[in-house]
Design a protein around this motif. Structure first.
Motif, PDB file in Angstrom:
ATOM      1  N   GLY A 156       1.129  -0.992   0.089  1.00  0.00           N
ATOM      2  CA  GLY A 156      -0.602  -0.215  -0.076  1.00  0.00           C
ATOM      3  C   GLY A 156       1.111   1.556   0.016  1.00  0.00           C
ATOM      4  O   GLY A 156       0.616   2.182   1.072  1.00  0.00           O
ATOM      5  N   VAL A 157       2.006   1.152  -0.616  1.00  0.00           N
ATOM      6  CA  VAL A 157       2.829   2.623  -0.658  1.00  0.00           C
ATOM      7  C   VAL A 157       2.424   3.426  -2.288  1.00  0.00           C
ATOM      8  O   VAL A 157       2.542   2.621  -3.171  1.00  0.00           O
ATOM      9  CB  VAL A 157       4.267   1.684  -0.829  1.00  0.00           C
ATOM     10  N   THR A 158       1.933   4.220  -2.075  1.00  0.00           N
ATOM     11  CA  THR A 158       1.810   5.727  -3.392  1.00  0.00           C
ATOM     12  C   THR A 158       3.374   6.331  -3.055  1.00  0.00           C
ATOM     13  O   THR A 158       3.556   6.917  -2.292  1.00  0.00           O
ATOM     14  CB  THR A 158       0.317   6.121  -2.627  1.00  0.00           C
TER      15      THR A 158
ATOM     16  N   GLN B 156       5.743   2.573 -19.851  1.00  0.00           N
ATOM     17  CA  GLN B 156       4.590   3.572 -20.584  1.00  0.00           C
ATOM     18  C   GLN B 156       4.974   4.947 -21.124  1.00  0.00           C
ATOM     19  O   GLN B 156       4.902   5.663 -22.124  1.00  0.00           O
ATOM     20  CB  GLN B 156       3.115   2.816 -20.303  1.00  0.00           C
ATOM     21  N   ALA B 157       4.462   5.576 -20.081  1.00  0.00           N
ATOM     22  CA  ALA B 157       4.762   7.346 -19.502  1.00  0.00           C
ATOM     23  C   ALA B 157       6.209   7.091 -20.120  1.00  0.00           C
ATOM     24  O   ALA B 157       6.918   8.699 -20.756  1.00  0.00           O
ATOM     25  CB  ALA B 157       4.907   7.363 -18.492  1.00  0.00           C
TER      26      ALA B 157
ATOM     27  N   PRO C  72       2.379  -0.851 -11.776  1.00  0.00           N
ATOM     28  CA  PRO C  72       2.954   0.805 -11.806  1.00  0.00           C
ATOM     29  C   PRO C  72       4.231   0.707 -12.657  1.00  0.00           C
ATOM     30  O   PRO C  72       4.640   1.461 -13.188  1.00  0.00           O
ATOM     31  CB  PRO C  72       3.693   0.613 -10.614  1.00  0.00           C
ATOM     32  N   PHE C  73       4.942  -0.366 -12.276  1.00  0.00           N
ATOM     33  CA  PHE C  73       6.272  -0.415 -13.686  1.00  0.00           C
ATOM     34  C   PHE C  73       5.860  -0.595 -15.066  1.00  0.00           C
ATOM     35  O   PHE C  73       7.203   0.485 -15.430  1.00  0.00           O
ATOM     36  CB  PHE C  73       7.060  -2.202 -13.507  1.00  0.00           C
ATOM     37  N   ALA C  74       4.495  -1.233 -15.108  1.00  0.00           N
ATOM     38  CA  ALA C  74       4.408  -1.099 -16.882  1.00  0.00           C
ATOM     39  C   ALA C  74       3.993   0.734 -17.304  1.00  0.00           C
ATOM     40  O   ALA C  74       4.067   0.933 -18.294  1.00  0.00           O
ATOM     41  CB  ALA C  74       3.403  -2.278 -16.857  1.00  0.00           C
TER      42      ALA C  74
ATOM     43  N   PHE D 103       3.099   4.520  -8.069  1.00  0.00           N
ATOM     44  CA  PHE D 103       4.081   5.334  -8.647  1.00  0.00           C
ATOM     45  C   PHE D 103       4.343   5.821  -9.944  1.00  0.00           C
ATOM     46  O   PHE D 103       3.233   5.138 -10.520  1.00  0.00           O
ATOM     47  CB  PHE D 103       5.442   5.332  -8.060  1.00  0.00           C
ATOM     48  N   ASP D 104       4.520   6.924 -10.490  1.00  0.00           N
ATOM     49  CA  ASP D 104       4.650   7.112 -11.572  1.00  0.00           C
ATOM     50  C   ASP D 104       5.383   7.119 -12.185  1.00  0.00           C
ATOM     51  O   ASP D 104       5.525   7.490 -13.996  1.00  0.00           O
ATOM     52  CB  ASP D 104       4.050   8.424 -11.566  1.00  0.00           C
ATOM     53  N   ARG D 105       7.074   7.331 -12.171  1.00  0.00           N
ATOM     54  CA  ARG D 105       8.314   7.351 -12.409  1.00  0.00           C
ATOM     55  C   ARG D 105       8.828   6.112 -12.044  1.00  0.00           C
ATOM     56  O   ARG D 105       8.506   5.756 -10.859  1.00  0.00           O
ATOM     57  CB  ARG D 105       9.124   8.920 -12.795  1.00  0.00           C
ATOM     58  N   LEU D 106       9.444   5.933 -13.111  1.00  0.00           N
ATOM     59  CA  LEU D 106      10.660   4.295 -12.395  1.00  0.00           C
ATOM     60  C   LEU D 106      12.567   5.163 -12.527  1.00  0.00           C
ATOM     61  O   LEU D 106      12.418   5.889 -13.711  1.00  0.00           O
ATOM     62  CB  LEU D 106      10.161   3.410 -13.062  1.00  0.00           C
ATOM     63  N   ARG D 107      13.073   5.331 -11.574  1.00  0.00           N
ATOM     64  CA  ARG D 107      14.527   5.679 -11.806  1.00  0.00           C
ATOM     65  C   ARG D 107      15.310   4.841 -11.682  1.00  0.00           C
ATOM     66  O   ARG D 107      15.053   3.455 -10.629  1.00  0.00           O
ATOM     67  CB  ARG D 107      14.505   6.025 -10.921  1.00  0.00           C
ATOM     68  N   GLU D 108      16.756   4.536 -12.224  1.00  0.00           N
ATOM     69  CA  GLU D 108      17.388   3.973 -11.739  1.00  0.00           C
ATOM     70  C   GLU D 108      18.558   3.985 -11.441  1.00  0.00           C
ATOM     71  O   GLU D 108      18.957   5.487 -11.678  1.00  0.00           O
ATOM     72  CB  GLU D 108      18.173   3.045 -13.420  1.00  0.00           C
TER      73      GLU D 108
END
Length: 767
Positions: free
Chosen positions: A467-469, A546-547, A540-542, A493-498
């Motif tokens: 349940g983490v946003t 996509q974004a 959310p990862f997908a 989440f909206d964005r994924l970073r490495e």
């Protein structure tokens, strides 16, 4: 008579008078010297005198010093020094770590550093002192300190002091800073309903137990490089600035319903048992190199005695101030007594599996009966836990590297070693959630991938997020070769970073530059660590891929998610399939029998159960076929390859299996040109709603090559032209023609099936 008794005659009377006068003068001088000595001794009465009465009469010199705006330093003897210079004087005198046993010092009653419990309250009653502030350095409070119900209009600084009794700040109102830097509090420090207009400073201090409730601090709370030997309870604490607990050593930390406007800093902090932050509102949270120490094991097997203890707080080079405190004589004796208490082997057998020293403990209140104390949820724990639950963080949360609880550096934990859990539960983060579970120190990795103990050790290091946003998620994918497991569900989440995050209060609150998404293979390996029976984290990862414009990578994640779900449904009917699923053990664990099935996989008796079970079986079969044919409808183009494969297979069967080289359409002369069994003929048979040539549907006969034996045995030899070449053929027999019709019928059925799945795939991808 006196003269006669001593044997002196009457002639000696003048000498006696002279001696008497001299004795009287000496006696008077001694009495005067005694009075002067007592006056010079100040408020520290001799043993057996009334300390309170004498102290009340002799706080005047301290009040005079404080009213002048200077510091009152109590060690080695009371002295009034310029403001800011008292700390150096007290440190040189060995305050507060120079004594071996403070109880012995307090028992003498004549120590010049000693002040009574109500000394601060009485000094605050002087208007001049109240305006200038109270700055006493290096004092000894053998009975503790009572600041209840006080209203102070200036700062209160009691640096380098020793408090042998409890320190009670109930209902204190302070219009300035509260300073207890480098202090030693051998009992409980309690702040209840306190209002502080400035900041709280407990840097480099030792506190046996900390209790804070319903307290508001308009500045910041600084407790860096400090020790809270037992529990630190911060309940309904409101801090406008930062709450700094970095490089601190605690047994249990509980922050509940707190409001921190700045950053809660736990960098390099170390707990023995648990850290729990719940129902709070924070500006930011950083926990770099935070976590736990070592688990000491005495004996072997499941009933061995195990207790957690500090590691980094008491070991390592260069030595920190926390190590200096632990090594000082008085605090070392306290730590050794606690270690011996939790290591006692005489406890009941059922308690041996628990982590010693982390159970409920009894606290005796000054004004009430004993009560149980401890952190909710970790009473008699079987694992070490760092949990952030039901908390809102405005800017960012930075986790890692984590100091996992291990036996010793480089030692593989035994099968009964307690697990360490780092968990986020119901947490909302306005900025970035940055996670680095292991860092780059190779010394802390006990096993490598492929070793027999890797899976078992990985289960002892758990990162859980439910349940983490968060606005953005930054992950360090170099952790994939380390022994750890995950449990994630309900992520948003909206964005994924490495990339490895660099945690600090400033970095966590500062917006980061945009980064490209990581490789999808790394994300898939990360998600394969998830032991929760849920595929929700794929969503959310997908969406993040996509974004970022990586549609193919997003589809890869969606396909993996649906594959796991379909494989789980198949495993309910065929349990052996679970081992072939993408996530292996995770799907097997999630493959519970459906409500329509009983033990052994048989459908329950009853018409309703049969219908429901049949519907589930048909739906599962259709989903499995969609998985195989079109990757769950996400790749409709995959059906083209299946169609081409079907055409190639039929052509091979007709050409080499049945020997067919061509056919003769109806309404064509018998001696005319043969039509080949080629792609157009097969496509017309595969696609029932489309005809390239009408001749492909009405066949008069099929032909195969004729050899010399055929020419001698039969007279229906036909010489014709096929693809511009003259060949000799003969019609196939009835058995062969029947087989050809079966093969072509199968091809047509295949075309219908592929058409159905194509429509379903297009519909699915359109959604």
């Amino acid at each position: 008579m006196v003269a006669r008794w001593v044997g002196i005659g009457p002639t000696a009377a003048p000498q006696i008078a002279s001696i008497t006068i001299a004795a009287t003068v000496v006696a008077a001088t001694l009495v005067a010297a005694t009075v002067v000595g007592i006056a010079a001794a100040g408020p520290w009465p001799p043993q057996g005198a009334d300390p309170d009465a004498t102290a009340k009469a002799d706080l005047g010199p301290i009040a005079t010093c404080l009213a002048s705006g200077r510091d009152m330093v109590m060690a080695p003897r009371p002295a009034c020094v310029p403001r800011g210079s008292g700390a150096a004087v007290a440190e040189k005198a060995g305050m507060p770590l120079g004594e071996r046993d403070w109880s012995v010092v307090c028992a003498t009653g004549d120590d010049p550093r000693r002040l009574p419990r109500d000394a601060v309250a009485r000094l605050a009653g002087d208007p001049a002192v109240a305006r200038a502030g109270i700055r006493i350095v290096g004092a000894l409070f053998c009975d503790g300190l009572d600041l209840a119900d006080l209203d102070l209009s200036a700062p209160l600084m009691l640096d380098r002091a020793v408090f042998a009794g409890p320190v009670d700040l109930h209902n204190l109102h302070l219009k300035g800073d509260l300073g207890l830097d480098n202090a030693v509090l051998l009992d409980t420090l309690r702040l209840d309903t306190v209002r502080i207009a400035g900041s709280v400073r407990l840097n480099r201090s030792f506190v046996r137990r900390l209790r804070v409730a319903d307290t508001k601090v308009d500045g910041s709370w600084h407790q860096s490089t400090a020790i809270v030997f037992l529990d630190a309870h911060l309940v309904r604490l409101a801090v406008a600035g930062d709450l700094q607990l970095d490089r601190a050593a605690v047994s249990r930390l509980w922050v509940r319903a707190a409001r921190v406007g700045g950053t809660l800093v736990l960098d390099e902090s170390e707990a023995r048992c648990a850290v729990r932050i719940e129902a709070s509102t924070l500006g930011a949270l950083t926990a770099r190199d935070a976590g736990f120490g070592k688990v000491v094991t005495i004996g072997v097997g499941p009933l061995a005695t195990r207790y957690p203890w500090w590691r980094h707080a008491i070991e390592g080079r260069p030595a920190t101030h926390v190590q200096t405190m632990f090594r000082s004589a008085a605090i070392a004796a306290i730590a050794e007594a606690e270690r011996r208490r939790v290591a006692l082997p005489e406890l009941p057998v059922e308690e041996n599996a628990l982590l010693r020293g982390c159970r409920e403990e009894t606290e005796t209140l000054p004004d009430g009966p004993p009560r149980k104390v401890g952190i909710d949820g970790v009473v008699a724990p079987r694992r070490l836990a760092l949990v952030v639950a039901e908390t809102t963080i405005a800017s960012g949360l930075c986790l890692g590297p984590i100091a996992w609880g291990t036996p010793r550096d480089g030692e593989v934990p035994d099968p009964y070693h307690p697990a360490t859990v780092v968990g986020l539960d119901g947490t909302t983060i306005g900025g970035t959630l940055a996670v680095d579970l292991w860092g780059d120190d190779p010394a802390v990795q006990t096993v490598r991938p492929g070793e027999p103990a890797f899976g078992r050790v990985a289960a002892l290091h758990v990162f859980a997020a439910t349940g983490v946003t968060t606005s953005a998620l930054a992950l360090d994918f170099s952790d994939l070769d380390r022994p750890w497991a995950g449990r994630w569900d309900g992520l948003r989440f909206d964005r994924l970073r490495e990339g490895r995050p660099h945690c600090s209060g400033d970095v966590a609150a500062r917006p980061e530059a945009p980064r490209t998404p990581p490789q999808v293979a790394e994300v898939l390996r990360w998600l394969d660590r998830n032991q929760a029976p849920s595929t929700q984290p794929f969503v959310p990862f997908a969406a993040a891929f996509q974004a970022a414009g990586a549609a193919a990578e997003a589809d890869e994640l969606r396909i993996r998610r649906r594959s796991i779900e379909v494989c789980g449904r198949l495993a309910r009917w065929l349990p052996l399939v679970a081992g072939l699923c993408p996530d292996g053990a995770g799907t097997a664990a999630a493959a519970e029998p459906s409500p329509e099935m009983s033990g052994g996989g048989h459908v329950r008796a009853g018409f309703g159960g049969v219908v429901s079970g049949a519907g589930d079986l048909i739906g599962t079969g259709f989903a499995a076929a969609m998985w195989a044919l079109a990757d769950h409808g996400l790749r409709p183009g995959k059906l083209v390859w299946w169609a081409m494969g079907a055409l190639a297979a039929v052509w091979i069967v007709l050409r080499f299996g049945l020997g067919v080289v061509g056919f003769l359409p109806e309404r064509r002369p018998a001696g005319g040109r043969l039509w080949p069994i080629g792609p157009l003929f097969l496509i017309d048979r595969l696609v029932p709603v489309h005809r390239v040539r009408r001749e492909h549907d009405a066949v008069a006969g099929f032909f195969r090559r004729a050899d010399a034996a055929d020419a001698e045995e039969s007279g229906d030899i036909l010489e014709t032209t096929l693809r511009g070449r003259k060949i000799v053929v003969r019609p196939v027999d009835e058995v062969t023609r029947h087989r050809i019709e079966i093969v072509l019928t199968i091809l047509r059925v295949t075309g219908v099936v592929l058409a159905v799945f194509l429509v379903a795939a297009l519909f699915s991808s359109g959604r």
